[in-house]
Design a protein around this motif. Structure first.
Motif, mmCIF file in Angstrom:
data_model
loop_
_atom_site.group_PDB
_atom_site.id
_atom_site.type_symbol
_atom_site.label_atom_id
_atom_site.label_comp_id
_atom_site.label_asym_id
_atom_site.label_seq_id
_atom_site.Cartn_x
_atom_site.Cartn_y
_atom_site.Cartn_z
ATOM 1 N N PRO A 153 -0.694 -9.826 -12.711
ATOM 2 C CA PRO A 153 -1.818 -8.907 -12.468
ATOM 3 C C PRO A 153 -1.369 -7.455 -12.339
ATOM 4 O O PRO A 153 -2.089 -6.543 -12.747
ATOM 5 N N GLY A 154 -0.173 -7.242 -11.788
ATOM 6 C CA GLY A 154 0.361 -5.891 -11.701
ATOM 7 C C GLY A 154 0.635 -5.297 -13.069
ATOM 8 O O GLY A 154 0.356 -4.117 -13.324
ATOM 9 N N LYS A 155 1.174 -6.105 -13.970
ATOM 10 C CA LYS A 155 1.420 -5.621 -15.333
ATOM 11 C C LYS A 155 0.114 -5.276 -16.030
ATOM 12 O O LYS A 155 0.052 -4.332 -16.829
ATOM 13 N N LEU A 156 -0.928 -6.032 -15.743
ATOM 14 C CA LEU A 156 -2.233 -5.700 -16.305
ATOM 15 C C LEU A 156 -2.681 -4.329 -15.809
ATOM 16 O O LEU A 156 -3.168 -3.495 -16.581
ATOM 17 N N GLU A 157 -2.490 -4.072 -14.523
ATOM 18 C CA GLU A 157 -2.869 -2.775 -13.963
ATOM 19 C C GLU A 157 -2.064 -1.653 -14.602
ATOM 20 O O GLU A 157 -2.585 -0.566 -14.871
ATOM 21 N N LEU A 158 -0.783 -1.901 -14.882
ATOM 22 C CA LEU A 158 0.055 -0.891 -15.504
ATOM 23 C C LEU A 158 -0.375 -0.579 -16.934
ATOM 24 O O LEU A 158 -0.427 0.583 -17.338
ATOM 25 N N HIS A 159 -0.681 -1.613 -17.687
ATOM 26 C CA HIS A 159 -0.924 -1.448 -19.116
ATOM 27 C C HIS A 159 -2.349 -1.060 -19.464
ATOM 28 O O HIS A 159 -2.608 -0.589 -20.562
ATOM 29 N N LEU A 188 12.427 -1.929 -12.819
ATOM 30 C CA LEU A 188 11.825 -2.202 -11.512
ATOM 31 C C LEU A 188 10.306 -2.100 -11.560
ATOM 32 O O LEU A 188 9.590 -3.054 -11.254
ATOM 33 N N GLY A 189 9.806 -0.931 -11.954
ATOM 34 C CA GLY A 189 8.377 -0.667 -11.843
ATOM 35 C C GLY A 189 7.510 -1.568 -12.694
ATOM 36 O O GLY A 189 6.435 -1.990 -12.261
ATOM 37 N N MET A 190 7.969 -1.886 -13.892
ATOM 38 C CA MET A 190 7.216 -2.810 -14.734
ATOM 39 C C MET A 190 7.736 -4.232 -14.588
ATOM 40 O O MET A 190 6.969 -5.185 -14.481
ATOM 41 N N GLU A 197 5.007 4.789 -9.531
ATOM 42 C CA GLU A 197 4.369 4.379 -8.278
ATOM 43 C C GLU A 197 4.745 2.943 -7.916
ATOM 44 O O GLU A 197 4.964 2.634 -6.733
ATOM 45 N N TYR A 198 4.823 2.071 -8.903
ATOM 46 C CA TYR A 198 5.257 0.700 -8.638
ATOM 47 C C TYR A 198 6.696 0.676 -8.134
ATOM 48 O O TYR A 198 7.039 -0.080 -7.213
ATOM 49 N N THR A 199 7.553 1.504 -8.723
ATOM 50 C CA THR A 199 8.946 1.580 -8.265
ATOM 51 C C THR A 199 9.015 2.072 -6.829
ATOM 52 O O THR A 199 9.797 1.570 -6.015
ATOM 53 N N GLN A 200 8.196 3.054 -6.504
ATOM 54 C CA GLN A 200 8.131 3.551 -5.127
ATOM 55 C C GLN A 200 7.770 2.429 -4.158
ATOM 56 O O GLN A 200 8.376 2.293 -3.087
ATOM 57 N N GLU A 223 0.831 -1.205 0.000
ATOM 58 C CA GLU A 223 0.000 0.000 0.000
ATOM 59 C C GLU A 223 0.868 1.259 0.000
ATOM 60 O O GLU A 223 1.742 1.435 0.844
ATOM 61 N N ILE A 224 0.624 2.114 -0.992
ATOM 62 C CA ILE A 224 1.314 3.406 -1.061
ATOM 63 C C ILE A 224 0.309 4.545 -1.240
ATOM 64 O O ILE A 224 0.683 5.720 -1.167
ATOM 65 N N ASN A 225 -0.950 4.188 -1.538
ATOM 66 C CA ASN A 225 -2.005 5.172 -1.767
ATOM 67 C C ASN A 225 -1.622 6.155 -2.866
ATOM 68 O O ASN A 225 -1.760 7.364 -2.730
ATOM 69 N N GLY A 226 -1.103 5.602 -3.983
ATOM 70 C CA GLY A 226 -0.706 6.444 -5.097
ATOM 71 C C GLY A 226 -1.903 7.030 -5.831
ATOM 72 O O GLY A 226 -3.054 6.652 -5.606
ATOM 73 N N GLU A 227 -1.622 7.944 -6.732
ATOM 74 C CA GLU A 227 -2.700 8.585 -7.489
ATOM 75 C C GLU A 227 -3.406 7.587 -8.401
ATOM 76 O O GLU A 227 -4.622 7.623 -8.567
ATOM 77 N N TYR A 228 -2.619 6.668 -8.991
ATOM 78 C CA TYR A 228 -3.173 5.703 -9.927
ATOM 79 C C TYR A 228 -3.221 4.284 -9.354
ATOM 80 O O TYR A 228 -4.115 3.515 -9.681
ATOM 81 N N CYS A 229 -2.252 3.938 -8.548
ATOM 82 C CA CYS A 229 -2.145 2.581 -8.004
ATOM 83 C C CYS A 229 -2.091 2.665 -6.482
ATOM 84 O O CYS A 229 -1.096 3.134 -5.923
ATOM 85 N N LYS A 230 -3.145 2.236 -5.842
ATOM 86 C CA LYS A 230 -3.215 2.344 -4.386
ATOM 87 C C LYS A 230 -2.327 1.312 -3.695
ATOM 88 O O LYS A 230 -1.716 1.582 -2.666
#
Length: 282
Positions: free
Chosen positions: A178-184, A170-172, A258-261, A128-135
């Protein structure tokens, strides 16, 4: 946040210093010895390359980094996550074989390989990072569980992100399937009814009870329940469950950041990029 210092070296050598020696000198000068590696599980995140392609970091560099880390007390391992697209790195069995063929194995690279998101790309931790696009980015378990993150990146072009550098590695790269799906994708998965064979795998494994088979024995998604986790896309072997509309490049890069963070949060980290054999596309 203070900007990182970036250290450069060229690819020129002399009889007293080869390229591996130069890399070791560079990382020591850049402060890798300031990290406490003693008995710490240290993920070396890299791209193992698709069989047949040659634009990846040579295992010789990896082996030297592994030697440096072990001398500092680390427990290093090489890692990457499975790909969302079909190919020789879409599941752990093929991925490990690809890594071995390209020299990323205990003999050439002097280190064990762990596919971070498991057999089918579905092993991940939500951070959990509560990012703008990826929570809560879905990070491959082995990367999420590592104590220290080292990235070794082959810098190149990329069709969507513009450049493939450390953030993309890192981020991708460390995002689970499932994370890559969220990114793309800005949309939820869709069912290609021509490809769907009604095998019921997606129905059995949907954690949100969002898929069922209709009267024609074709998968159907209940979008009121679907969270867009990508589990169905990861598991489908027939391209019956596929990504929705692609996201914009600008938003994709924000998501990658955000994923890298999430990957680096509260962890010591160190990054090495190799600008050589640059390919225009990933």
């Amino acid at each position: 946040m203070e900007k990182s210092k970036v250290y450069f070296t060229n690819l020129r050598t002399n009889p007293q210093k080869n390229l591996l020696d130069k890399m070791e000198s560079l990382v020591r000068k850049a402060g890798i010895e300031e990290i406490d590696f003693k008995n710490q599980f240290t993920a070396i995140k890299l791209h193992f390359g698709e069989p047949g392609n040659l634009a990846y970091i040579r295992p010789n560099y990896i082996a030297r980094m592994v030697k440096v880390l072990r001398n500092l007390g680390a427990k290093p391992f090489l890692t990457d996550c499975n790909t969302l697209y079909s190919g020789q790195r879409a599941n752990a069995v093929d991925h490990l074989q690809s890594a071995m063929e390209n020299g990323f194995n205990p003999i050439s690279a002097q280190c064990q390989v762990i596919i971070a998101d498991g057999l089918k790309g579905t092993d991940y931790r939500e951070i959990e990072i509560n990012g703008e696009y990826c929570k809560a980015p879905k990070i491959g378990t082995a990367v999420a569980d590592a104590d220290i993150i080292i990235s070794m990146t082959h810098f190149k072009g990329h069709e969507q992100s513009g450049f493939g550098g450390t953030f993309k590695n890192l981020g991708m790269g460390a995002a689970s399937v499932p994370g890559k799906l969220e990114l793309h994708s800005a949309a939820q998965p869709v069912i290609d009814t021509e490809n769907c064979i009604g095998c019921n795998v997606c129905v059995k494994h949907c954690a949100h009870d969002a898929i069922h088979l209709n009267a024609q024995r074709k998968a159907k998604i209940d979008y009121n329940k679907c969270t867009g986790c990508g589990q169905c896309v990861a598991l489908c072997q027939y391209d019956g469950a596929v990504m929705g509309d692609s996201d914009t490049s600008e938003r994709l890069n924000c998501k990658i950041a955000e994923y890298t963070q999430a990957i680096l949060r509260d962890k010591p980290n160190f990054h090495v990029s190799f600008i050589m054999n640059v390919s225009p596309e990933c």
